[in-house]
Design a protein around this motif. Structure first.
Motif, PDB file in Angstrom:
ATOM      1  N   ASP A 167       0.806  -1.215   0.000  1.00 52.92           N
ATOM      2  CA  ASP A 167       0.000   0.000   0.000  1.00 52.92           C
ATOM      3  C   ASP A 167       0.847   1.277   0.000  1.00 52.92           C
ATOM      4  OD1 ASP A 167      -2.485  -1.223  -0.047  1.00 52.92           O
ATOM      5  OD2 ASP A 167      -2.508  -1.500   2.136  1.00 52.92           O
ATOM      6  N   VAL A 168       2.147   1.126  -0.142  1.00 57.33           N
ATOM      7  CA  VAL A 168       3.039   2.277  -0.044  1.00 57.33           C
ATOM      8  C   VAL A 168       3.747   2.532  -1.375  1.00 57.33           C
ATOM      9  CG1 VAL A 168       5.083   3.217   1.102  1.00 57.33           C
ATOM     10  CG2 VAL A 168       3.428   1.878   2.412  1.00 57.33           C
ATOM     11  N   GLU A 169       3.776   3.800  -1.763  1.00 56.80           N
ATOM     12  CA  GLU A 169       4.596   4.230  -2.891  1.00 56.80           C
ATOM     13  C   GLU A 169       5.621   5.230  -2.376  1.00 56.80           C
ATOM     14  OE1 GLU A 169       2.480   5.796  -6.197  1.00 56.80           O
ATOM     15  OE2 GLU A 169       0.917   4.241  -6.131  1.00 56.80           O
ATOM     16  N   TYR A 170       6.891   5.027  -2.726  1.00 65.47           N
ATOM     17  CA  TYR A 170       7.916   5.949  -2.246  1.00 65.47           C
ATOM     18  C   TYR A 170       8.766   6.427  -3.417  1.00 65.47           C
ATOM     19  CZ  TYR A 170      11.846   7.919   0.331  1.00 65.47           C
ATOM     20  OH  TYR A 170      12.813   8.774   0.817  1.00 65.47           O
ATOM     21  N   ASP A 171       8.891   7.740  -3.527  1.00 68.77           N
ATOM     22  CA  ASP A 171       9.704   8.356  -4.570  1.00 68.77           C
ATOM     23  C   ASP A 171      11.014   8.804  -3.934  1.00 68.77           C
ATOM     24  OD1 ASP A 171      10.918  10.172  -6.381  1.00 68.77           O
ATOM     25  OD2 ASP A 171       8.985  10.555  -7.333  1.00 68.77           O
TER      26      ASP A 171
END
Length: 311
Positions: free
Chosen positions: A31-35
């Protein structure tokens, strides 16, 4: 705890409300998106995206927040893809190791408050009665709730402060909030004033009168039962919380029924009433009035029946 949620629901609407410690969440990695370039983490906006490991009551309390949603900031700590066992340990450790703050310390901290409040007034009165020469409470109060080597200390600062606050406010945090806004809380009348008979004296900022009213009543108590009031023994209960709380309940009735609410009533008035009691110094023992609410109610009822209802 519904009571804790209700308490926090009121707290979040105070002018100085804040949650300085973080709410702790667990979120699944999927559930996590990291840029990494922008160093921004994105989470989906939907129900059940996170599990709350600590902060359930604060979140529930915020449901009653009456301001704009962007006016209350909350720090958040997020764990990602933590083992269920570790989640449980975090939850258990935080909740098990929290130390309860001594209630008398909380009462004492109101000395630093700049604004008027029921809590600060109660603190000042308790301190004054404990320090003033000739006071029926001279050196009898356990400041910060811990006994020193003084033999006379039998009543905690928090117990005394709470009973004073009961006589002047039905919602002390709301009154404090009103003063912080630069306003003055409402006075009481009728039955409401009978339940909090020192309310209007407090609103008029006559704190010295409140101290004198309590002084005169307990001065009469010490005259009536000097040994039980001053002698500190394990079996004696009049000068401990059992006797003190019963006496404060009795005082409220006596003062409310006097027809002189708002006045400083002389000691002799109380002495005349207490003179109707059949109780002697030898009666205030743990055997006759068991420590706790049962003994408090029993003593209060006997004083009421003999001193008020006999009129």
């Amino acid at each position: 705890s519904k009571n804790r949620v209700k308490e926090l629901g009121k707290y979040v609407n105070l002018v100085d409300a804040t949650f300085p410690s973080s709410v702790i969440l667990h979120i699944k990695e999927e559930d996590v998106e990291y840029d990494s370039d922008s160093k921004l983490m994105k989470l989906p906006f939907r129900d059940n995206v996170a599990k709350v490991l600590d902060g359930q009551h604060r979140i529930a309390g915020l449901e009653d927040f009456e301001g704009k949603s962007d006016n209350f900031d909350v720090n958040v700590t997020i764990f990602i893809e933590m083992e269920l066992e570790d989640q449980a340990i975090v939850f258990a450790t935080i909740n098990k190791t929290q130390t309860k703050v001594n209630k008398s310390l909380v009462a004492d901290l109101f000395a630093f408050a700049k604004n008027r409040s029921p809590q600060k007034t109660a603190h000042n009165i308790v301190r004054a009665l404990n320090q003033k020469e000739g006071s029926p409470f001279k050196d009898k109060i356990k400041i910060l709730g811990t006994a020193d080597d003084k033999e006379k200390e039998t009543i905690t600062q928090s117990t005394f402060s709470e009973k004073i606050i009961d006589l002047i406010s039905k919602d002390p945090m709301d009154d404090r909030n009103t003063y912080k806004k630069g306003k003055t809380p409402d006075k009481f009348s009728g039955k409401e004033l009978e339940r909090r008979p020192l309310r209007n004296i407090f609103i008029d900022e006559k704190d010295a009168d409140i101290a004198k009213i309590l002084w005169n009543f307990f001065d009469a108590v010490q005259d009536k039962w000097p040994n039980s009031w001053w002698k500190v023994e394990r079996e004696k209960v009049l000068n401990k919380s059992t006797g003190f709380i019963a006496l404060m309940r009795f005082f409220k009735d006596v003062y409310s029924n006097s027809g002189r609410i708002g006045e400083v009533i002389e000691k002799e008035y109380y002495l005349e009433l207490l003179g109707k009691s059949s109780l002697t110094d030898d009666d205030f023992t743990r055997d006759n009035f068991i420590p706790g609410s049962g003994g408090q109610s029993q003593l209060y009822r006997q004083l009421t029946e003999e001193c008020i209802e006999s009129n």
